[in-house]
Design a protein around this motif. Sequence first.
Motif, PDB file in Angstrom:
ATOM      1  N   SER A  50      52.903  46.601  46.086  1.00 38.89           N
ATOM      2  CA  SER A  50      53.072  45.142  46.020  1.00 38.89           C
ATOM      3  C   SER A  50      51.773  44.415  45.677  1.00 38.89           C
ATOM      4  O   SER A  50      51.753  43.193  45.576  1.00 38.89           O
ATOM      5  N   LEU A  51      50.685  45.175  45.514  1.00 40.72           N
ATOM      6  CA  LEU A  51      49.379  44.539  45.277  1.00 40.72           C
ATOM      7  C   LEU A  51      49.121  44.413  43.776  1.00 40.72           C
ATOM      8  O   LEU A  51      49.070  45.422  43.066  1.00 40.72           O
ATOM      9  N   SER A  52      48.956  43.173  43.302  1.00 38.36           N
ATOM     10  CA  SER A  52      48.792  43.001  41.856  1.00 38.36           C
ATOM     11  C   SER A  52      47.392  43.432  41.425  1.00 38.36           C
ATOM     12  O   SER A  52      46.455  43.447  42.228  1.00 38.36           O
ATOM     13  N   TYR A  53      47.276  43.742  40.154  1.00 37.49           N
ATOM     14  CA  TYR A  53      46.025  44.300  39.612  1.00 37.49           C
ATOM     15  C   TYR A  53      44.817  43.410  39.913  1.00 37.49           C
ATOM     16  O   TYR A  53      43.763  43.899  40.298  1.00 37.49           O
ATOM     17  N   ASP A  54      44.969  42.086  39.751  1.00 38.34           N
ATOM     18  CA  ASP A  54      43.807  41.205  39.946  1.00 38.34           C
ATOM     19  C   ASP A  54      43.325  41.166  41.399  1.00 38.34           C
ATOM     20  O   ASP A  54      42.223  40.701  41.673  1.00 38.34           O
ATOM     21  N   LYS A  55      44.129  41.670  42.316  1.00 40.56           N
ATOM     22  CA  LYS A  55      43.679  41.740  43.716  1.00 40.56           C
ATOM     23  C   LYS A  55      43.065  43.107  44.043  1.00 40.56           C
ATOM     24  O   LYS A  55      42.512  43.307  45.121  1.00 40.56           O
ATOM     25  N   GLN A  56      43.156  44.045  43.110  1.00 41.79           N
ATOM     26  CA  GLN A  56      42.619  45.393  43.348  1.00 41.79           C
ATOM     27  C   GLN A  56      41.240  45.583  42.737  1.00 41.79           C
ATOM     28  O   GLN A  56      40.459  46.397  43.183  1.00 41.79           O
ATOM     29  N   GLN A  57      40.995  44.916  41.589  1.00 43.74           N
ATOM     30  CA  GLN A  57      39.796  45.215  40.812  1.00 43.74           C
ATOM     31  C   GLN A  57      39.236  43.921  40.221  1.00 43.74           C
ATOM     32  O   GLN A  57      39.998  43.012  39.910  1.00 43.74           O
ATOM     33  N   THR A  58      37.903  43.879  40.040  1.00 45.36           N
ATOM     34  CA  THR A  58      37.310  42.673  39.462  1.00 45.36           C
ATOM     35  C   THR A  58      37.204  42.777  37.940  1.00 45.36           C
ATOM     36  O   THR A  58      37.034  41.776  37.258  1.00 45.36           O
ATOM     37  N   ILE A  59      37.291  44.000  37.417  1.00 43.73           N
ATOM     38  CA  ILE A  59      37.185  44.171  35.963  1.00 43.73           C
ATOM     39  C   ILE A  59      38.533  43.901  35.294  1.00 43.73           C
ATOM     40  O   ILE A  59      39.580  44.120  35.895  1.00 43.73           O
ATOM     41  N   LYS A  60      38.468  43.459  34.045  1.00 44.69           N
ATOM     42  CA  LYS A  60      39.704  43.111  33.320  1.00 44.69           C
ATOM     43  C   LYS A  60      40.490  44.366  32.948  1.00 44.69           C
ATOM     44  O   LYS A  60      41.699  44.346  32.866  1.00 44.69           O
ATOM     45  N   SER A  61      39.753  45.460  32.677  1.00 49.05           N
ATOM     46  CA  SER A  61      40.424  46.657  32.205  1.00 49.05           C
ATOM     47  C   SER A  61      39.852  47.888  32.900  1.00 49.05           C
ATOM     48  O   SER A  61      38.626  48.024  33.039  1.00 49.05           O
ATOM     49  N   VAL A  62      40.725  48.800  33.294  1.00 48.65           N
ATOM     50  CA  VAL A  62      40.291  50.054  33.934  1.00 48.65           C
ATOM     51  C   VAL A  62      39.398  50.847  32.968  1.00 48.65           C
ATOM     52  O   VAL A  62      38.487  51.564  33.388  1.00 48.65           O
ATOM     53  N   ALA A  63      39.634  50.667  31.667  1.00 43.78           N
ATOM     54  CA  ALA A  63      38.861  51.404  30.659  1.00 43.78           C
ATOM     55  C   ALA A  63      37.362  51.106  30.755  1.00 43.78           C
ATOM     56  O   ALA A  63      36.528  51.930  30.370  1.00 43.78           O
ATOM     57  N   GLU A  64      37.012  49.931  31.296  1.00 41.82           N
ATOM     58  CA  GLU A  64      35.588  49.580  31.431  1.00 41.82           C
ATOM     59  C   GLU A  64      34.843  50.577  32.315  1.00 41.82           C
ATOM     60  O   GLU A  64      33.630  50.714  32.226  1.00 41.82           O
ATOM     61  N   ARG A  65      35.570  51.235  33.187  1.00 36.79           N
ATOM     62  CA  ARG A  65      34.919  52.180  34.099  1.00 36.79           C
ATOM     63  C   ARG A  65      34.347  53.404  33.377  1.00 36.79           C
ATOM     64  O   ARG A  65      33.496  54.107  33.915  1.00 36.79           O
ATOM     65  N   ALA A  66      34.828  53.647  32.171  1.00 36.04           N
ATOM     66  CA  ALA A  66      34.347  54.807  31.405  1.00 36.04           C
ATOM     67  C   ALA A  66      32.832  54.737  31.197  1.00 36.04           C
ATOM     68  O   ALA A  66      32.142  55.758  31.199  1.00 36.04           O
ATOM     69  N   LYS A  67      32.338  53.516  31.018  1.00 34.20           N
ATOM     70  CA  LYS A  67      30.917  53.311  30.749  1.00 34.20           C
ATOM     71  C   LYS A  67      30.059  53.933  31.853  1.00 34.20           C
ATOM     72  O   LYS A  67      29.004  54.509  31.588  1.00 34.20           O
ATOM     73  N   ALA A  68      30.539  53.828  33.080  1.00 26.90           N
ATOM     74  CA  ALA A  68      29.777  54.351  34.227  1.00 26.90           C
ATOM     75  C   ALA A  68      29.623  55.869  34.163  1.00 26.90           C
ATOM     76  O   ALA A  68      28.743  56.433  34.817  1.00 26.90           O
ATOM     77  N   VAL A  78      59.517  41.277  46.574  1.00 28.30           N
ATOM     78  CA  VAL A  78      59.233  39.879  46.932  1.00 28.30           C
ATOM     79  C   VAL A  78      57.868  39.415  46.403  1.00 28.30           C
ATOM     80  O   VAL A  78      57.557  38.238  46.434  1.00 28.30           O
ATOM     81  N   TYR A  79      57.068  40.342  45.914  1.00 27.14           N
ATOM     82  CA  TYR A  79      55.698  40.036  45.480  1.00 27.14           C
ATOM     83  C   TYR A  79      55.616  39.621  44.011  1.00 27.14           C
ATOM     84  O   TYR A  79      54.540  39.340  43.503  1.00 27.14           O
ATOM     85  N   ARG A  80      56.745  39.614  43.293  1.00 25.94           N
ATOM     86  CA  ARG A  80      56.704  39.146  41.899  1.00 25.94           C
ATOM     87  C   ARG A  80      58.003  38.392  41.610  1.00 25.94           C
ATOM     88  O   ARG A  80      59.037  38.631  42.252  1.00 25.94           O
TER      89      ARG A  80
END
Length: 334
Positions: free
Chosen positions: A182-200, A253-255
Motif C-alpha cells: 500500500s506504500l506508494s513509490y514517492d513515500k519509499q524513495q527520494t529519487i525519481k527512478s530506481v535506475a539512478e541507483r546504478a551510478k552508485a 484503499v490506498y489508491r
Amino acid sequence: MPVEEIPRETLLWMYETMVRIRVHEERVAELFAQGKVPGFVHLYVGEEAVAVGVMANLRREDFITSTHRGHGHYIAKGGDVKASMAELFGKKTGSGKGKGGSMHIADLDVGELGANGMVGGGIPHAVGAGLGIKLNGLDNVAVAFFGDGASNQQNFHEGINLAAIWKLPVVFVCENNQYQISLSYDKQQTIKSVAERAKAYGIPGVSVDGQDVLAVYEVAKEAIERARRGEGPTLIEAKTYRFRGHFEGDPQVYRSKEEVEWWKKNKDPIKLFEEKLLAKGIATREELDAIWEKARKEIEEAVKFAEESPWPSKEELLEDVFSTPTKGVLVWQW
Ligand SMILES: Cc1ncc(C[n+]2csc(CCOP(=O)(O)OP(=O)(O)O)c2C)c(N)n1
Ligand SMILES: [Mg+2]
C-alpha cells in the motif's frame, strides 16, 4: 524499437505470450475467488510487457529469478502451464509436487530458478547463477526480476555491488509498479527512478516505459548482449502498474479507482501493442482473435488438468521439504 527491425515471428510470440499471461491471471483470479487456489495470490495483470520484452531476448538455458508475483515470468520463460496450475491448486502433479504454491514455482528445465516469497530473495540467487556462468566460461546470462519495494532491500545493494565488481553476466530488472503493497513509490524513495541507483555501483542504469513491450525489448536486448559479451551487469527500471490489488482480496484503499481506470484505459500493454501490430499490418484482427482463443483453450486445459490431478498423499508430507529448525521450531515462512 520500430517494429520493422524485429522479426514478425518474434513480434507475434510477444503478443501471444502477453495474452497467455493475461488469460492465465484473470482465470486464476476467478479460481481464487471460488476457493480453489489456497494461500496468497499476487497477479501480474498490467505488467505483462516487462516479462515478455525481457524474455524475448533470452535462451532456454539462460536463468531467471522471480518474485511473489511470478506467474508471468514463468510463462514467458516457456514454463509448462499445466505444471504451474497444478502447483497453484496444491496438487501432486504441480511443479513443486503441490508443496510450494503460487509463490514458489521453480522449474530448472526452463531456467526458472524460483519465484520467491521473500521480497528481494531472488537477487542473490541470480548473482550466484551469474558467478557460476562466469566460472564455467559460458555465455549465458541470469536475469533477476524484483519490485520497487525490493530495491530498498540489502539483497539488492549487496547483489548489484558483487555483480558489478566481478563483472557478472546478470541483468537486474526492477518492475517499478509504483507500490509496495500500500506504500506508494514517492513515500519509499527520494529519487525519481530506481535506475539512478546504478551510478552508485558504477554500472549502466536505464529507465524504460514498462507498458511498451518494444521499448522493454530494446533496452533488455542491449543489457543482455552486454552481459553475454562479459561486460558486466545493467540495472533496468521498467515503470509499470498492476491493474489488480497487491494480492487477491486487497481492498485497495490506498489508491483511487480513477487512477486504476486511467491506467487500464490508457496504458494497457496488450492494447497498445495490438494497435501497433494492426496499424503496421503485421497481423490482422482475425489472427489476433485466434491468439486469444488459443490461449483460453490452453489455460482451460491446464485448469482441467489441475482439477483432475490427485492431491499429494500424507506419506509425502515431509519429502522434498527443507528447513532450518531452531530448537525444533520451523523458521518463519511468509
Ligand atoms: C523480506 C520480506 N519483507 C517483507 C515481506 C512482506 N511483503 C510481501 S510483498 C511486499 C511488497 C513488495 O513490493 P514490491 O517489491 O514493490 O513488489 P510488488 O508487490 O509491487 O510486485 C512486502 C513488503 C516479505 N514477503 N519479505
Ligand atoms: Mg511494487
